[in-house]
Design an enzyme around this catalytic site. Structure first.
Site, PDB file in Angstrom:
ATOM      1  N   TYR A  54      21.049  38.468  66.680  1.00  0.00           N
ATOM      2  CA  TYR A  54      22.449  38.427  66.246  1.00  0.00           C
ATOM      3  C   TYR A  54      22.932  36.998  66.010  1.00  0.00           C
ATOM      4  O   TYR A  54      23.816  36.770  65.180  1.00  0.00           O
ATOM      5  CB  TYR A  54      23.346  39.184  67.243  1.00  0.00           C
ATOM      6  CG  TYR A  54      23.106  40.680  67.149  1.00  0.00           C
ATOM      7  CD1 TYR A  54      23.694  41.437  66.135  1.00  0.00           C
ATOM      8  CD2 TYR A  54      22.243  41.320  68.025  1.00  0.00           C
ATOM      9  CE1 TYR A  54      23.441  42.790  66.023  1.00  0.00           C
ATOM     10  CE2 TYR A  54      21.984  42.685  67.917  1.00  0.00           C
ATOM     11  CZ  TYR A  54      22.581  43.409  66.908  1.00  0.00           C
ATOM     12  OH  TYR A  54      22.319  44.750  66.782  1.00  0.00           O
ATOM     13  N   ARG A  57      22.030  36.507  62.503  1.00  0.00           N
ATOM     14  CA  ARG A  57      22.957  37.242  61.624  1.00  0.00           C
ATOM     15  C   ARG A  57      24.286  36.480  61.488  1.00  0.00           C
ATOM     16  O   ARG A  57      24.899  36.446  60.429  1.00  0.00           O
ATOM     17  CB  ARG A  57      23.259  38.645  62.173  1.00  0.00           C
ATOM     18  CG  ARG A  57      22.070  39.553  62.447  1.00  0.00           C
ATOM     19  CD  ARG A  57      21.387  40.075  61.188  1.00  0.00           C
ATOM     20  NE  ARG A  57      20.645  39.063  60.465  1.00  0.00           N
ATOM     21  CZ  ARG A  57      19.478  38.529  60.883  1.00  0.00           C
ATOM     22  NH1 ARG A  57      18.934  38.881  62.025  1.00  0.00           N
ATOM     23  NH2 ARG A  57      18.865  37.629  60.135  1.00  0.00           N
ATOM     24  N   GLN A  87      31.973  50.416  58.247  1.00  0.00           N
ATOM     25  CA  GLN A  87      30.806  50.465  59.133  1.00  0.00           C
ATOM     26  C   GLN A  87      30.199  49.069  59.281  1.00  0.00           C
ATOM     27  O   GLN A  87      29.276  48.876  60.054  1.00  0.00           O
ATOM     28  CB  GLN A  87      29.752  51.418  58.542  1.00  0.00           C
ATOM     29  CG  GLN A  87      30.219  52.854  58.441  1.00  0.00           C
ATOM     30  CD  GLN A  87      29.243  53.722  57.653  1.00  0.00           C
ATOM     31  OE1 GLN A  87      28.031  53.588  57.781  1.00  0.00           O
ATOM     32  NE2 GLN A  87      29.758  54.607  56.833  1.00  0.00           N
ATOM     33  N   ASN A  88      30.721  48.105  58.519  1.00  0.00           N
ATOM     34  CA  ASN A  88      30.138  46.758  58.508  1.00  0.00           C
ATOM     35  C   ASN A  88      30.653  45.931  59.683  1.00  0.00           C
ATOM     36  O   ASN A  88      31.810  46.041  60.073  1.00  0.00           O
ATOM     37  CB  ASN A  88      30.474  46.057  57.190  1.00  0.00           C
ATOM     38  CG  ASN A  88      29.942  46.824  55.990  1.00  0.00           C
ATOM     39  OD1 ASN A  88      28.960  47.559  56.113  1.00  0.00           O
ATOM     40  ND2 ASN A  88      30.581  46.681  54.844  1.00  0.00           N
ATOM     41  N   VAL A  89      29.778  45.079  60.205  1.00  0.00           N
ATOM     42  CA  VAL A  89      30.154  44.266  61.364  1.00  0.00           C
ATOM     43  C   VAL A  89      30.534  42.842  60.951  1.00  0.00           C
ATOM     44  O   VAL A  89      30.904  42.028  61.799  1.00  0.00           O
ATOM     45  CB  VAL A  89      29.021  44.230  62.418  1.00  0.00           C
ATOM     46  CG1 VAL A  89      28.764  45.633  62.963  1.00  0.00           C
ATOM     47  CG2 VAL A  89      27.727  43.637  61.860  1.00  0.00           C
ATOM     48  N   ASP A  90      30.461  42.539  59.649  1.00  0.00           N
ATOM     49  CA  ASP A  90      30.841  41.204  59.182  1.00  0.00           C
ATOM     50  C   ASP A  90      32.357  41.110  59.013  1.00  0.00           C
ATOM     51  O   ASP A  90      33.077  42.094  59.159  1.00  0.00           O
ATOM     52  CB  ASP A  90      30.124  40.886  57.856  1.00  0.00           C
ATOM     53  CG  ASP A  90      30.447  41.915  56.772  1.00  0.00           C
ATOM     54  OD1 ASP A  90      31.614  42.006  56.354  1.00  0.00           O
ATOM     55  OD2 ASP A  90      29.524  42.655  56.348  1.00  0.00           O
ATOM     56  N   HIS A 105      31.767  50.011  63.851  1.00  0.00           N
ATOM     57  CA  HIS A 105      30.514  49.669  64.533  1.00  0.00           C
ATOM     58  C   HIS A 105      30.569  48.304  65.218  1.00  0.00           C
ATOM     59  O   HIS A 105      29.528  47.736  65.538  1.00  0.00           O
ATOM     60  CB  HIS A 105      29.340  49.740  63.548  1.00  0.00           C
ATOM     61  CG  HIS A 105      29.075  51.135  63.073  1.00  0.00           C
ATOM     62  ND1 HIS A 105      28.314  51.423  61.965  1.00  0.00           N
ATOM     63  CD2 HIS A 105      29.492  52.333  63.555  1.00  0.00           C
ATOM     64  CE1 HIS A 105      28.268  52.753  61.791  1.00  0.00           C
ATOM     65  NE2 HIS A 105      28.983  53.311  62.734  1.00  0.00           N
ATOM     66  N   GLY A 170      29.928  52.027  48.806  1.00  0.00           N
ATOM     67  CA  GLY A 170      28.729  51.392  49.344  1.00  0.00           C
ATOM     68  C   GLY A 170      28.209  51.993  50.632  1.00  0.00           C
ATOM     69  O   GLY A 170      27.659  51.293  51.469  1.00  0.00           O
ATOM     70  N   THR A 171      28.399  53.291  50.815  1.00  0.00           N
ATOM     71  CA  THR A 171      27.835  53.942  51.990  1.00  0.00           C
ATOM     72  C   THR A 171      27.073  55.172  51.541  1.00  0.00           C
ATOM     73  O   THR A 171      27.482  55.852  50.594  1.00  0.00           O
ATOM     74  CB  THR A 171      28.920  54.320  53.028  1.00  0.00           C
ATOM     75  OG1 THR A 171      28.346  55.153  54.031  1.00  0.00           O
ATOM     76  CG2 THR A 171      30.098  55.040  52.398  1.00  0.00           C
TER      77      THR A 171
END
Length: 227
Positions: A54, A57, A87-90, A105, A170-171
């Site tokens: 991570y 990342r 759902q993105n963690v950015d 997420h 985009g999913t």
């Protein structure tokens, strides 16, 4: 009149900014089995590997920028009430200018206590063994790993229920429980699905419009229509 527009986004939105997704390569994420780096069991077995993963990342995230899809969604806020459920963690939605983002997420730029999920800290540097919370517990990435509960799921379902329009970008619509959120939309709610390789057809949902396009191209065009 301002409409409540709910946008469900997945890895395809971030991919166009240059963030790799684990769906792209046979379940590997940057060369790792996802269960090694995205499960409580993986963290228990090899915490240093997971923390380093991570940290890499986080470094990668610092080198990329929001794309036209992120910017267009922020622009949509000028005319409608917009909630993004990602759902993105950015943090690319936030950097693109969106002000109301729910991260199902978790978030890469946060850390949390291994023993108290409510102790969450902003964290932009490397996270290492020995980095402790104020209670003296090891910190871990603030990411919802496989097998863990999705704490914001009920909040997200309630928001979708109240939507006047739902946009999905985009999913794959394959990752549950997030993929089930669209089912909370009221009957007759217009749904737009933007994806270059759509995994669903217009027969799958009432009032569904499929836009076979990338996020960076399809989202600005749809936003222009909705405004």
């Amino acid at each position: 009149m301002k409409k409540k527009i709910v946008v469900l986004t997945g890895a395809g939105v971030s991919a166009e900014s240059g963030i790799n997704t684990f769906r792209d390569a046979d379940g590997l994420w940057e060369g790792h089995d996802v269960m090694e780096v995205a499960s409580p069991q993986g963290f228990a077995r090899n915490p240093e590997l997971v923390l380093d993963f991570y940290n890499q990342r986080r470094k990668q995230l610092a080198q990329v920028e929001p794309n036209a899809a992120h910017m267009a969604l922020a622009e949509l806020e000028t005319s409608h009430e917009v909630t993004i459920i990602t759902q993105n963690v950015d943090d690319l939605h936030e950097r693109g200018g969106s002000t109301n983002v729910i991260h199902l997420h978790g978030e890469l730029l946060k850390a949390r206590s291994v023993n108290n999920e409510h102790t969450v800290l902003d964290w932009k540097k490397d996270l290492n063994l020995g980095d402790l919370s104020s209670e003296g517990d090891q910190l871990r990435p603030h990411i919802v790993w496989f097998g863990e509960m999705v704490p914001l799921l009920e909040t997200a379902a309630n928001i979708v229920e109240q939507a006047d329009t739902v946009i999905i970008i985009g999913t794959s619509m394959q990752v549950y429980p997030a993929a089930g959120l669209v089912n909370f939309a009221q009957p007759g709610t217009p749904i737009y699905f933007i994806d270059p390789k759509p995994s669903i057809s217009e027969n799958d949902f009432e009032n569904l419009t499929i836009i076979k396009d990338t996020a960076a191209s399809g989202v600005p065009a749809l936003v222009a229509r909705l405004k």
